[in-house]
Scaffold this motif. Structure first.
Motif, mmCIF file in Angstrom:
data_model
loop_
_atom_site.group_PDB
_atom_site.id
_atom_site.type_symbol
_atom_site.label_atom_id
_atom_site.label_comp_id
_atom_site.label_asym_id
_atom_site.label_seq_id
_atom_site.Cartn_x
_atom_site.Cartn_y
_atom_site.Cartn_z
ATOM 1 N N THR A 90 0.958 -1.263 -0.032
ATOM 2 C CA THR A 90 -0.014 0.166 -0.096
ATOM 3 C C THR A 90 0.969 1.166 -0.090
ATOM 4 N N ALA A 91 0.318 2.601 -0.393
ATOM 5 C CA ALA A 91 0.934 3.519 -0.585
ATOM 6 C C ALA A 91 0.509 4.533 0.422
ATOM 7 N N ALA A 92 1.210 5.287 0.867
ATOM 8 C CA ALA A 92 0.779 6.471 1.767
ATOM 9 C C ALA A 92 1.525 7.659 1.619
ATOM 10 N N VAL A 97 5.957 13.173 -1.220
ATOM 11 C CA VAL A 97 6.658 11.864 -0.966
ATOM 12 C C VAL A 97 5.587 10.811 -0.934
ATOM 13 N N VAL A 98 5.695 9.632 -1.690
ATOM 14 C CA VAL A 98 4.708 8.611 -1.499
ATOM 15 C C VAL A 98 5.706 7.469 -1.116
ATOM 16 N N ARG A 99 5.228 6.911 0.178
ATOM 17 C CA ARG A 99 5.958 5.764 0.741
ATOM 18 C C ARG A 99 5.306 4.495 0.631
ATOM 19 N N TYR A 100 5.946 3.185 0.221
ATOM 20 C CA TYR A 100 5.327 2.067 0.174
ATOM 21 C C TYR A 100 5.556 1.309 1.393
ATOM 22 N N ARG A 101 4.602 0.231 1.601
ATOM 23 C CA ARG A 101 4.805 -0.751 2.752
ATOM 24 C C ARG A 101 4.101 -2.114 2.544
ATOM 25 N N LEU A 102 4.767 -2.902 2.985
ATOM 26 C CA LEU A 102 3.923 -4.449 2.604
ATOM 27 C C LEU A 102 2.796 -4.443 3.351
ATOM 28 N N ASP A 103 1.730 -5.001 2.786
ATOM 29 C CA ASP A 103 0.389 -5.171 3.555
ATOM 30 C C ASP A 103 -0.228 -6.384 3.363
ATOM 31 N N ASP A 104 0.610 -7.355 3.164
ATOM 32 C CA ASP A 104 0.137 -8.736 3.329
ATOM 33 C C ASP A 104 0.858 -9.610 4.124
ATOM 34 N N PRO A 105 0.203 -10.098 5.339
ATOM 35 C CA PRO A 105 1.009 -10.624 6.446
ATOM 36 C C PRO A 105 1.240 -11.991 6.119
ATOM 37 N N ASP A 106 0.703 -12.698 4.900
ATOM 38 C CA ASP A 106 1.207 -13.919 4.601
ATOM 39 C C ASP A 106 2.459 -13.963 3.862
ATOM 40 N N LEU A 107 2.515 -12.889 3.033
ATOM 41 C CA LEU A 107 3.714 -12.613 2.408
ATOM 42 C C LEU A 107 4.697 -12.243 3.101
ATOM 43 N N ALA A 108 4.497 -11.330 4.057
ATOM 44 C CA ALA A 108 5.443 -10.920 5.047
ATOM 45 C C ALA A 108 6.152 -12.090 5.503
ATOM 46 N N ARG A 109 5.256 -13.247 6.073
ATOM 47 C CA ARG A 109 5.999 -14.345 6.623
ATOM 48 C C ARG A 109 6.994 -15.084 5.593
ATOM 49 N N LEU A 110 6.524 -15.064 4.514
ATOM 50 C CA LEU A 110 7.279 -15.932 3.525
ATOM 51 C C LEU A 110 8.788 -14.951 3.281
ATOM 52 N N LEU A 111 8.616 -13.908 3.381
ATOM 53 C CA LEU A 111 9.789 -13.019 2.915
ATOM 54 C C LEU A 111 10.995 -12.881 4.028
ATOM 55 N N ASP A 112 10.164 -13.299 5.356
ATOM 56 C CA ASP A 112 10.777 -13.520 6.789
ATOM 57 C C ASP A 112 11.891 -14.518 6.493
ATOM 58 N N SER A 113 11.294 -15.814 5.533
ATOM 59 C CA SER A 113 12.377 -17.003 5.511
ATOM 60 C C SER A 113 13.119 -16.895 4.234
ATOM 61 N N VAL A 114 13.203 -15.649 3.743
ATOM 62 C CA VAL A 114 14.523 -15.420 2.844
ATOM 63 C C VAL A 114 15.595 -14.777 3.218
ATOM 64 N N PRO A 115 16.904 -15.382 3.653
ATOM 65 C CA PRO A 115 17.844 -14.775 4.351
ATOM 66 C C PRO A 115 18.510 -13.887 3.177
ATOM 67 N N PRO A 116 19.054 -12.550 3.849
ATOM 68 C CA PRO A 116 19.778 -11.600 3.015
ATOM 69 C C PRO A 116 21.109 -12.434 2.615
#
Length: 121
Positions: A90-92, A97-116
């Motif tokens: 989503t954008a705010a 300035v328009v800033r974007y943030r993740l708005d899908d908790p399931d996708l956030a959990r997936l991304l948490d499992s991706v190591p840098p």
């Protein structure tokens, strides 16, 4: 084989219990489609980089995303447009300035499992 759809019930299983467990594990076809769509967002390196940056850096502007990912601002904007339509971000607007943030908790959990990667690359 109480979980097998009627149109496949005539087929003979090797292990009925395993078939039912597999059907239950797959879940509803619509849920499978939703997850396949989520995974497709992760399947292109530019989109994945933008998603990881948005997720890990918090609300972030297009210019900063372009700088962080090495992707042009135009391409980042196109990626973000796709991600917004998909409901991933989503954008705010804050002033100009328009800033974007993740708005899908399931996708956030997936991304948490991706190591840098080491060294941030």
């Amino acid at each position: 084989m109480h979980l097998v759809p009627e149109e496949r019930a005539h087929r003979r299983p090797i292990d009925e219990h395993t078939v039912c467990a597999a059907v239950a594990g797959i879940g509803e076809p619509q849920a499978v489609r939703v997850w396949a769509d989520r995974f497709s967002l992760l399947g292109e390196p530019g989109r994945l980089a933008v998603l990881l940056a948005v997720h890990r850096a918090g609300p972030i502007a297009v210019t900063d995303l372009a700088l962080a990912t090495g992707i042009s601002e135009t391409a980042v904007s196109q990626i973000l447009r796709l991600l917004r339509v998909a409901g991933a971000v989503t954008a705010a607007k804050e002033g100009r300035v328009v800033r974007y943030r993740l708005d899908d908790p399931d996708l956030a959990r997936l991304l948490d499992s991706v190591p840098p990667l080491p060294g941030g690359h």
